[in-house]
Design a protein around this motif. Structure first.
Motif, PDB file in Angstrom:
ATOM      1  N   GLY A  47      16.585  27.427  20.216  1.00  0.00           N
ATOM      2  CA  GLY A  47      15.935  27.088  18.965  1.00  0.00           C
ATOM      3  C   GLY A  47      16.823  26.389  17.965  1.00  0.00           C
ATOM      4  O   GLY A  47      16.365  26.008  16.878  1.00  0.00           O
ATOM      5  N   ILE A  48      18.082  26.180  18.296  1.00  0.00           N
ATOM      6  CA  ILE A  48      19.011  25.491  17.400  1.00  0.00           C
ATOM      7  C   ILE A  48      18.876  23.973  17.597  1.00  0.00           C
ATOM      8  O   ILE A  48      18.917  23.486  18.735  1.00  0.00           O
ATOM      9  CB  ILE A  48      20.465  25.924  17.673  1.00  0.00           C
ATOM     10  N   ALA A  49      18.716  23.251  16.512  1.00  0.00           N
ATOM     11  CA  ALA A  49      18.582  21.794  16.605  1.00  0.00           C
ATOM     12  C   ALA A  49      19.921  21.156  16.942  1.00  0.00           C
ATOM     13  O   ALA A  49      20.972  21.585  16.462  1.00  0.00           O
ATOM     14  CB  ALA A  49      18.056  21.238  15.292  1.00  0.00           C
ATOM     15  N   LYS A  50      19.881  20.143  17.787  1.00  0.00           N
ATOM     16  CA  LYS A  50      21.118  19.440  18.140  1.00  0.00           C
ATOM     17  C   LYS A  50      21.122  17.990  17.692  1.00  0.00           C
ATOM     18  O   LYS A  50      22.175  17.367  17.600  1.00  0.00           O
ATOM     19  CB  LYS A  50      21.376  19.534  19.640  1.00  0.00           C
ATOM     20  N   LYS A  51      19.922  17.425  17.375  1.00  0.00           N
ATOM     21  CA  LYS A  51      19.887  16.018  16.973  1.00  0.00           C
ATOM     22  C   LYS A  51      18.593  15.727  16.229  1.00  0.00           C
ATOM     23  O   LYS A  51      17.543  16.246  16.576  1.00  0.00           O
ATOM     24  CB  LYS A  51      19.996  15.112  18.205  1.00  0.00           C
ATOM     25  N   ILE A  52      18.686  14.896  15.192  1.00  0.00           N
ATOM     26  CA  ILE A  52      17.508  14.380  14.519  1.00  0.00           C
ATOM     27  C   ILE A  52      17.737  12.890  14.257  1.00  0.00           C
ATOM     28  O   ILE A  52      18.804  12.491  13.808  1.00  0.00           O
ATOM     29  CB  ILE A  52      17.194  15.139  13.205  1.00  0.00           C
ATOM     30  N   LYS A  53      16.726  12.095  14.572  1.00  0.00           N
ATOM     31  CA  LYS A  53      16.853  10.642  14.461  1.00  0.00           C
ATOM     32  C   LYS A  53      15.631  10.077  13.742  1.00  0.00           C
ATOM     33  O   LYS A  53      14.493  10.450  14.034  1.00  0.00           O
ATOM     34  CB  LYS A  53      16.970  10.018  15.856  1.00  0.00           C
ATOM     35  N   LEU A  54      15.888   9.181  12.804  1.00  0.00           N
ATOM     36  CA  LEU A  54      14.799   8.532  12.080  1.00  0.00           C
ATOM     37  C   LEU A  54      14.057   7.552  12.977  1.00  0.00           C
ATOM     38  O   LEU A  54      14.648   6.923  13.856  1.00  0.00           O
ATOM     39  CB  LEU A  54      15.337   7.772  10.866  1.00  0.00           C
ATOM     40  N   ILE A  55      12.763   7.424  12.707  1.00  0.00           N
ATOM     41  CA  ILE A  55      11.934   6.408  13.355  1.00  0.00           C
ATOM     42  C   ILE A  55      11.239   5.622  12.255  1.00  0.00           C
ATOM     43  O   ILE A  55      10.651   6.221  11.343  1.00  0.00           O
ATOM     44  CB  ILE A  55      10.871   7.038  14.276  1.00  0.00           C
ATOM     45  N   GLN A  56      11.321   4.315  12.322  1.00  0.00           N
ATOM     46  CA  GLN A  56      10.544   3.491  11.406  1.00  0.00           C
ATOM     47  C   GLN A  56      10.232   2.146  12.061  1.00  0.00           C
ATOM     48  O   GLN A  56      11.119   1.426  12.505  1.00  0.00           O
ATOM     49  CB  GLN A  56      11.264   3.256  10.083  1.00  0.00           C
ATOM     50  N   LEU A  57       8.946   1.858  12.130  1.00  0.00           N
ATOM     51  CA  LEU A  57       8.482   0.559  12.600  1.00  0.00           C
ATOM     52  C   LEU A  57       7.907  -0.167  11.403  1.00  0.00           C
ATOM     53  O   LEU A  57       6.971   0.312  10.759  1.00  0.00           O
ATOM     54  CB  LEU A  57       7.388   0.699  13.656  1.00  0.00           C
TER      55      LEU A  57
END
Length: 266
Positions: free
Chosen positions: A248-258
């Motif tokens: 349950g621990i987050a390892k990565k977050i990445k933005l998305i924008q089109l």
């Protein structure tokens, strides 16, 4: 576990953008669960109805979250209680509130809790979201450690305070409501992924999805002006993708924008 989340879907254009790009994003990113905020998804940009709900689900959503416009369409009272994958802010006050404030999704035998909260600063006075989230977390089965929160709130400070309060107790908190994507995606010290605001999916050339003429008129005159959803022109799709470990621990977050100036290759 990979979660794909897209911010406030605005108007008919937002729904059409989901229908066009969500399948491509899912094919490229391969999320296990896809969550869409749909609280501005009707043609006039407020709330959701059953027709739009079905369109978003058919486009590829697994869960739809709402916000301060949850009750703007009377139609919602006819179907929200029957839809486990449509949730509204858990801190609406009163007893017997229609719908539910969280849901649990089974993804390949892994249970993921998705929770919807609404802030109170510069917004309607709902029940305390901090006390509400404590109550909701106590209701979750002990074996659930993948927990995602959509915090629909106006101010950066309230969103940051909430994620600091929850750091290590949830997997991710992503803000919605302001319709402008922020550039602060990060993993906090105890392993919770955070983004102040995911941004919006809808018209690119308006003001937060509305035709700019009415908004400018209001600022120039300080008199009431009708805000109408922009129905033509260019579009934008905004959100993030979050990777979470088995614990349950987050390892990565990445933005998305089109958008027309920063196209995302799919």
């Amino acid at each position: 576990m990979r979660i794909l989340f897209l911010g406030d879907t605005v108007g008919d254009m937002g729904v059409k953008l989901l229908q066009t790009y969500l399948p491509k994003l899912k094919q490229s990113l391969k999320p296990q669960i896809t969550i869409i905020n749909g609280e501005n998804a009707t043609s006039y940009g407020r709330g959701i109805n059953e027709r739009v709900y079905k369109q978003i689900m058919n486009a590829g959503a697994d869960v739809i979250t709402l916000g301060n416009h949850a009750w703007n369409n009377d139609d919602i009272f006819n179907f929200i209680d029957q839809k486990n994958n449509l949730i509204r802010p858990a801190n609406f006050p009163g007893k017997n509130v229609p719908g539910r404030g969280f849901t649990i999704v089974n993804v390949n035998n892994v249970k993921v809790a998705v929770i919807n909260l609404q802030g109170r600063v510069f917004m309607d006075t709902l029940d305390d979201p901090f006390q509400t989230i404590d109550k909701v977390l106590k209701q979750l089965p002990s074996k659930i450690n993948h927990i995602f929160v959509d915090f629909h709130a106006e101010t950066t400070s309230e969103k940051q305070a909430m994620v600091m309060y929850l750091d290590g107790r949830i997997s991710a908190l992503v803000g919605t409501h302001t319709h402008v994507q922020t550039n602060d995606a990060r993993i906090l010290s105890r392993g919770t992924a955070y983004l102040t605001d995911a941004g919006m999916t809808g018209p690119y050339d308006g003001v937060l999805g509305m035709k700019y003429s009415g908004v400018i008129k209001h600022f120039l005159t300080q008199r009431p002006s009708r805000f109408e959803v922009e129905e033509s022109g260019r579009g934008i799709v905004s959100g993030c993708v979050i990777d979470i470990n088995n614990d349950g621990i987050a390892k990565k977050i990445k933005l998305i924008q089109l958008n027309p100036n920063n196209s995302y290759q799919v």
